[in-house]
Design an enzyme around this catalytic site. Structure first.
Site, PDB file in Angstrom:
ATOM      1  N   ASP A  68     -12.548  -9.005   4.454  1.00  0.00           N
ATOM      2  CA  ASP A  68     -13.533  -9.044   3.613  1.00  0.00           C
ATOM      3  C   ASP A  68     -14.361 -10.198   3.468  1.00  0.00           C
ATOM      4  O   ASP A  68     -15.550 -10.518   3.659  1.00  0.00           O
ATOM      5  CB  ASP A  68     -13.467  -8.260   2.134  1.00  0.00           C
ATOM      6  CG  ASP A  68     -14.094  -6.882   2.141  1.00  0.00           C
ATOM      7  OD1 ASP A  68     -13.797  -6.136   3.018  1.00  0.00           O
ATOM      8  OD2 ASP A  68     -14.466  -6.537   0.988  1.00  0.00           O
ATOM      9  N   TYR A  98       0.750  -1.232   0.016  1.00  0.00           N
ATOM     10  CA  TYR A  98      -0.036   0.007   0.076  1.00  0.00           C
ATOM     11  C   TYR A  98       0.687   1.282  -0.006  1.00  0.00           C
ATOM     12  O   TYR A  98       0.487   2.376  -0.474  1.00  0.00           O
ATOM     13  CB  TYR A  98      -0.861   0.062   1.166  1.00  0.00           C
ATOM     14  CG  TYR A  98      -2.125  -0.694   1.081  1.00  0.00           C
ATOM     15  CD1 TYR A  98      -2.564  -2.106   0.605  1.00  0.00           C
ATOM     16  CD2 TYR A  98      -3.283   0.110   1.422  1.00  0.00           C
ATOM     17  CE1 TYR A  98      -3.827  -2.512   0.469  1.00  0.00           C
ATOM     18  CE2 TYR A  98      -4.706  -0.502   1.105  1.00  0.00           C
ATOM     19  CZ  TYR A  98      -4.910  -1.741   0.700  1.00  0.00           C
ATOM     20  OH  TYR A  98      -6.056  -2.367   0.620  1.00  0.00           O
ATOM     21  N   ASP A 136      -6.514  -7.046   3.937  1.00  0.00           N
ATOM     22  CA  ASP A 136      -7.742  -6.362   3.180  1.00  0.00           C
ATOM     23  C   ASP A 136      -8.537  -7.426   2.565  1.00  0.00           C
ATOM     24  O   ASP A 136      -9.804  -7.270   2.896  1.00  0.00           O
ATOM     25  CB  ASP A 136      -7.114  -5.326   2.083  1.00  0.00           C
ATOM     26  CG  ASP A 136      -8.197  -4.665   1.459  1.00  0.00           C
ATOM     27  OD1 ASP A 136      -9.226  -4.207   2.074  1.00  0.00           O
ATOM     28  OD2 ASP A 136      -8.114  -4.500   0.258  1.00  0.00           O
ATOM     29  N   ASP A 148      -3.285 -18.027  -0.243  1.00  0.00           N
ATOM     30  CA  ASP A 148      -4.095 -18.745  -1.137  1.00  0.00           C
ATOM     31  C   ASP A 148      -4.650 -19.826  -0.217  1.00  0.00           C
ATOM     32  O   ASP A 148      -6.168 -19.924  -0.113  1.00  0.00           O
ATOM     33  CB  ASP A 148      -3.333 -19.286  -2.210  1.00  0.00           C
ATOM     34  CG  ASP A 148      -2.170 -20.201  -2.321  1.00  0.00           C
ATOM     35  OD1 ASP A 148      -1.619 -20.108  -0.971  1.00  0.00           O
ATOM     36  OD2 ASP A 148      -1.835 -20.684  -3.042  1.00  0.00           O
ATOM     37  N   LYS A 196       3.029 -15.474   1.812  1.00  0.00           N
ATOM     38  CA  LYS A 196       3.161 -16.162   0.244  1.00  0.00           C
ATOM     39  C   LYS A 196       4.890 -16.282   0.203  1.00  0.00           C
ATOM     40  O   LYS A 196       5.431 -15.919  -0.636  1.00  0.00           O
ATOM     41  CB  LYS A 196       2.844 -15.018  -0.725  1.00  0.00           C
ATOM     42  CG  LYS A 196       2.853 -15.702  -2.150  1.00  0.00           C
ATOM     43  CD  LYS A 196       1.457 -16.786  -2.019  1.00  0.00           C
ATOM     44  CE  LYS A 196       1.760 -17.475  -3.503  1.00  0.00           C
ATOM     45  NZ  LYS A 196       0.624 -18.690  -3.466  1.00  0.00           N
TER      46      LYS A 196
HETATM   47  C1  IPM Z   1     -10.370  -1.204   3.979  1.00  0.00           C
HETATM   48  C2  IPM Z   1     -10.874  -0.572   2.572  1.00  0.00           C
HETATM   49  C3  IPM Z   1      -9.536   0.362   2.488  1.00  0.00           C
HETATM   50  C4  IPM Z   1      -8.378  -0.344   2.176  1.00  0.00           C
HETATM   51  C5  IPM Z   1      -9.915   1.215   1.036  1.00  0.00           C
HETATM   52  C6  IPM Z   1     -11.063   1.951   1.157  1.00  0.00           C
HETATM   53  C7  IPM Z   1      -8.625   2.238   0.752  1.00  0.00           C
HETATM   54  O1  IPM Z   1     -10.936  -1.364   1.561  1.00  0.00           O
HETATM   55  O2  IPM Z   1     -10.360  -0.651   5.209  1.00  0.00           O
HETATM   56  O3  IPM Z   1     -10.361  -2.698   3.920  1.00  0.00           O
HETATM   57  O4  IPM Z   1      -8.074  -0.880   1.346  1.00  0.00           O
HETATM   58  O5  IPM Z   1      -7.607  -0.515   3.285  1.00  0.00           O
HETATM   59 MG    MG Z   2     -10.923  -3.612   2.636  1.00  0.00          MG
END
Ligand code: IPM
Ligand code: MG
Length: 368
Positions: free
Chosen positions: A255, A144, A251, A227, A195
């Protein structure tokens, strides 16, 4: 004796950020009146709302206000309205800047399945019921932020886009320690995700995690390639206790983990800095969900992730474990009552909007 006021900066941001933040403010005001805590609230803009007002997603003034507070509560940033804004001025850049400039290197993303919502997951009840995992994501390093980065035109006219995945030993060790400290208070297992079969930076990651583990003989450390980790998360998520990983892997995996819990609308997070000599630690609390522009302003959003982020703030910034428990129990009791926003709606439940959910939590908080 009255306790020192807790200075909290509110950054509702964009989209549903505004309305979910409003519910949290109601709860903080209630806690104030009930004598549970004494808050001094400041407010500012971040993301698209800051672009609209000041031409940039986070101003130096807002950042300074955040740094002057004991903790920051954030809603969400972004939306199609700012799609055409240049890359370095996008709403997301405000979020990335605040993380970096406040030194918030440790992102805690708990994925907890409330018994009442086990059916709401797309996975089978037996796979997710009772799930309680903590994803610890490195937040201020890795791909990042690594340099060099950019898009360049080569002499032959082709274009080249590039980013750099880089980690240093101190960066790995400090996030490792956060994960191991958490594991000590939980089930004493850490899974480090990398990884290392392909990327040198994560070979180093694995080696440094092994070194940190030596200071925690009571905690069991294991390693997974990312993975495989993503596959295991949906196959048998209950095998995990604490997962620690890089910025980008965290990240993605968080999710994925959110869907185990039924809805992205349920997941809070804490982003923490280092503790300084005076015992202060910069901290920002935000729901994992985004700004959901499609439902913004319609009183449809689930405010529970934001409310649970407040509970994390009470716990991690203010050592108010009893108040945090009480708030989390109020959320549980609300779910037990069958009160649901659209994202977690089930047959036979009572459908409410954002403010209706806030009402129900407040009612249980007062009763609790
Ligand atoms: C998160 C989001 C952010 C990230 C984005 C909005 C920049 O997806 O907080 O997980 O990638 O960190
Ligand atoms: Mg995110």
């Amino acid at each position: 004796m009255t306790a020192k006021k807790k200075k909290v900066m509110l950054l509702p941001g964009d989209g549903i950020g505004q309305e979910v933040m409003a519910q949290v403010v109601r709860i903080m005001e209630w806690m104030d009146q009930a004598g549970m805590a004494s808050f001094e609230l400041m407010a500012g803009k971040i993301g698209g709302s800051s672009i609209d007002a000041f031409g940039e997603p986070l101003t130096d003034e807002t950042l300074a206000d955040c740094l002057s507070c004991d903790a920051v509560l954030m809603g969400a940033v972004g939306g199609p309205k700012w799609d055409d804004v240049p890359f370095d001025k996008k709403p997301e850049r405000g979020l990335l800047r605040i993380r970096k400039d406040m030194g918030l290197f440790a992102n805690l993303r708990p994925a907890l399945v409330f018994e009442e919502l086990a059916e709401a997951s797309t996975l089978k009840r037996e796979v997710v019921a009772g799930l309680d995992i903590m994803i610890v994501r490195e937040l201020t390093g890795g791909i990042y932020f690594g340099q060099p980065r950019g898009i360049e035109t080569l002499p032959n006219g082709d274009r080249k886009g590039f980013n750099t995945l880089v980690y240093t030993t101190p960066e790995i060790q400090r996030i490792g320690r956060v994960a191991f400290d958490l594991a000590m208070k939980r089930n004493k297992r850490v899974t480090s995700v990398d990884k290392a079969n392909v990327l040198e930076s994560t070979i180093l990651w694995r080696e440094e995690m092994e070194k940190v583990a030596k200071d925690y003989p009571g905690v069991e450390l294991s390693h997974l390639y990312v993975d495989n980790a993503s596959m295991q998360l949906v196959r048998n998520p209950k095998q995990f206790d604490v997962m620690v990983t890089t910025n980008m892997f965290g990240d993605i995996l968080s999710d994925c983990a959110s869907m185990l819990t039924g809805s992205l609308g349920m997941l809070p997070s804490a982003s923490l800095g280092a503790t300084d000599a005076a015992g202060h630690r910069n901290a920002l609390y935000e729901p994992v969900h985004g700004s959901a522009p499609d439902i913004a302003g319609k009183n449809l959003a689930n405010p529970l992730a934001m409310i649970l982020s407040l509970a994390m703030m009470l716990r991690y910034s203010f050592d108010m474990d009893a108040a945090a428990d009480r708030l989390e129990n109020a959320v549980k009791a609300t779910l037990s009552d069958g009160v649901r926003t659209g994202d977690i709606m089930q047959e036979g439940a009572t459908k409410v909007g954002t403010s209706g959910m806030g009402d129900a939590v407040l009612r249980h908080l007062a009763a609790g």
